[in-house]
Write an enzyme that holds these catalytic residues in place. Structure first.
Site, PDB file in Angstrom:
ATOM      1  N   LYS A 263       0.848  -1.203   0.000  1.00  0.00           N
ATOM      2  CA  LYS A 263       0.000   0.000   0.000  1.00  0.00           C
ATOM      3  C   LYS A 263       0.882   1.251   0.000  1.00  0.00           C
ATOM      4  CE  LYS A 263      -0.433  -0.203   5.017  1.00  0.00           C
ATOM      5  NZ  LYS A 263      -1.262  -0.735   6.104  1.00  0.00           N
TER       6      LYS A 263
ATOM      7  N   TYR B  30      18.304  28.527  10.498  1.00  0.00           N
ATOM      8  CA  TYR B  30      17.165  29.327  10.958  1.00  0.00           C
ATOM      9  C   TYR B  30      16.947  29.163  12.455  1.00  0.00           C
ATOM     10  CZ  TYR B  30      15.521  29.974   6.122  1.00  0.00           C
ATOM     11  OH  TYR B  30      15.398  30.305   4.813  1.00  0.00           O
TER      12      TYR B  30
HETATM   13  C1  PLP Z   1      -0.512  -1.798   6.651  1.00  0.00           C
HETATM   14  C2  PLP Z   1      -1.131  -3.045   7.096  1.00  0.00           C
HETATM   15  C3  PLP Z   1      -0.313  -4.143   7.404  1.00  0.00           C
HETATM   16  C4  PLP Z   1       1.191  -4.092   7.404  1.00  0.00           C
HETATM   17  O1  PLP Z   1       1.628  -3.529   8.606  1.00  0.00           O
HETATM   18  P1  PLP Z   1       3.188  -3.448   8.953  1.00  0.00           P
HETATM   19  O2  PLP Z   1       3.227  -2.931  10.329  1.00  0.00           O
HETATM   20  O3  PLP Z   1       3.772  -2.466   7.973  1.00  0.00           O
HETATM   21  O4  PLP Z   1       3.721  -4.798   8.774  1.00  0.00           O
HETATM   22  C5  PLP Z   1      -0.949  -5.332   7.752  1.00  0.00           C
HETATM   23  N1  PLP Z   1      -2.299  -5.419   7.792  1.00  0.00           N
HETATM   24  C6  PLP Z   1      -3.103  -4.375   7.519  1.00  0.00           C
HETATM   25  C7  PLP Z   1      -4.562  -4.538   7.607  1.00  0.00           C
HETATM   26  C8  PLP Z   1      -2.546  -3.159   7.169  1.00  0.00           C
HETATM   27  O5  PLP Z   1      -3.348  -2.125   6.895  1.00  0.00           O
END
Ligand code: PLP
Length: 371
Positions: free
Chosen positions: A35, A260
């Site tokens: 994702k 800054y």
């Molecule tokens: C993003 C996600 C994962 C992966 O999580 P990580 O902590 O990056 O391994 C697993 N399951 C769901 C439902 C997610 O949304």
């Protein structure tokens, strides 16, 4: 010469990290979670390296389409399911598996016209309180789905809120495990519970690994339970490097300040390097003085506030380094050196996920290809 900043996506590291997930869950299948454009790495850049996964999990329909266009014919899972009824058309066309987490998604399926029934992952809210049916409603949802001609196999899924550490002084997953098991023990179907943290920390427990693990951050070399554990502990490798060069050096006197807001003040004369990297490249502005960097592979630190396009680094004790020296902001440095992204994230008060996803579009990206 172009501005010297660049990111490198390390395909050998991705393949290695995926292999680590498979080794943690040898009897399970692995979803490579891609994702958010593969956590900022680019789906097209990680795809070859992750082909050994059993499936790809994501939530954006365009990204699902992209995987099919890349030639992936295996399972693709939509982690949030469909957002509107017509998404189901695309699920049928692209043969996507999808999460079902609410009644409206079942209503939509019941109205959907399809020749091929869909594989669905029914999601239980076992305590995260984000998505899913509560343990009671879960069984009714399962029964309802099971009666639909539009539905093929039903898999059972939940998501942990505290797999990366304890919760109220107790094991972080025990409360969710017991709710999930109590409500599903007599239901048929494959199960998927573990994210990276659970895959790594509970790898010895079959009922946690279950049938599918969902490996996200570990695939990219981020450590879900840093700083309790680090990359070496879990045998992960950085899949993303952000690097640049020093474009100027200032010799400053005691009492002079850097950047800054004059947030860093020199106690003695010193050399300060100016690096072509700033928050507009995705480097967090929240990183204070003392955030680690590598200069020609040697550990040093940032000085003062991060600006949009530049940041200051300490060249004390690095007499060989100066203009055009290589600076590793995170990832793999020269001569086998490594700066874990977790350390930079911690310094910024965030987690590796956020830094990876925030890599800016203006940063050119190259690929270290598989051997
Ligand atoms: C993003 C996600 C994962 C992966 O999580 P990580 O902590 O990056 O391994 C697993 N399951 C769901 C439902 C997610 O949304």
């Amino acid at each position: 010469m172009p501005r010297p900043i660049e990111a490198i996506i390390h395909q050998p590291a991705l393949a290695h990290n995926l292999h680590r997930a498979q080794a943690c869950a040898p009897d399970a299948k692995v979803w490579a979670v891609v994702k958010a454009n593969a956590y900022g790495h680019g789906i097209d850049r990680v795809f070859e390296a992750l082909r050994a996964a059993d499936g790809f999990a994501l939530l954006d329909l365009n990204e699902a389409q992209q995987l099919r266009d890349l030639g992936w014919r295996g399972p693709v899972l939509l982690l949030e399911g469909c957002f509107e009824t017509r998404d189901l058309e695309l699920c049928s066309r692209l043969r996507l598996w999808h999460v079902v987490h609410c009644e409206q998604q079942i209503d939509a399926l019941a109205m959907h016209k399809t020749h091929e029934p869909h594989r669905v992952f029914l999601k239980m809210n076992s305590g995260m309180n984000r998505l899913g049916f509560g343990p009671q409603a879960f069984r009714a949802a399962w029964t309802r789905l099971n009666a639909l001609p539009q539905v093929d196999e039903i898999s059972l899924m939940t998501h942990f809120s505290d797999a990366d550490g304890p919760r109220f002084g107790q094991d972080g997953i025990v409360h969710q495990m017991s709710r999930f098991q109590a409500a599903t023990h007599d239901l048929l179907g494959e199960r998927s519970l573990s994210n990276s943290a659970a895959t790594l920390r509970y790898h010895q427990r079959t009922e946690v690994r279950a049938d599918w693990v969902r490996a996200g951050i570990m695939t990219y070399g981020g450590v879900p339970d840093f700083p309790e554990h680090n990359m070496q502990h879990w045998q992960l490798r950085p899949a993303m490097t952000l690097r640049s060069r020093i474009i100027a050096v200032q010799n400053i006197e005691a009492g002079e300040t850097v950047g800054y807001g004059s947030q860093f003040r020199a106690e003695a004369p010193m050399r300060v390097g100016t690096v072509a990297c700033g928050y507009a490249d995705g480097y967090p502005r929240h990183c204070p003085t003392d955030t680690p960097v590598l200069i020609d592979g040697q550990r040093s630190r940032t000085l003062g506030r991060v600006s949009m396009d530049m940041l200051g680094v300490d060249l004390s004790g690095l007499p060989q380094s100066g203009v055009s020296s290589e600076v590793t902001l995170w990832g793999q440095g020269p001569k086998g050196s490594v700066l874990p992204i977790d350390e930079v994230a911690r310094s910024a008060g965030t987690i590796s996920y956020e830094l990876m996803c925030a890599l800016a579009r203006r940063v050119p990206v190259s690929i270290e290809a598989l051997a």
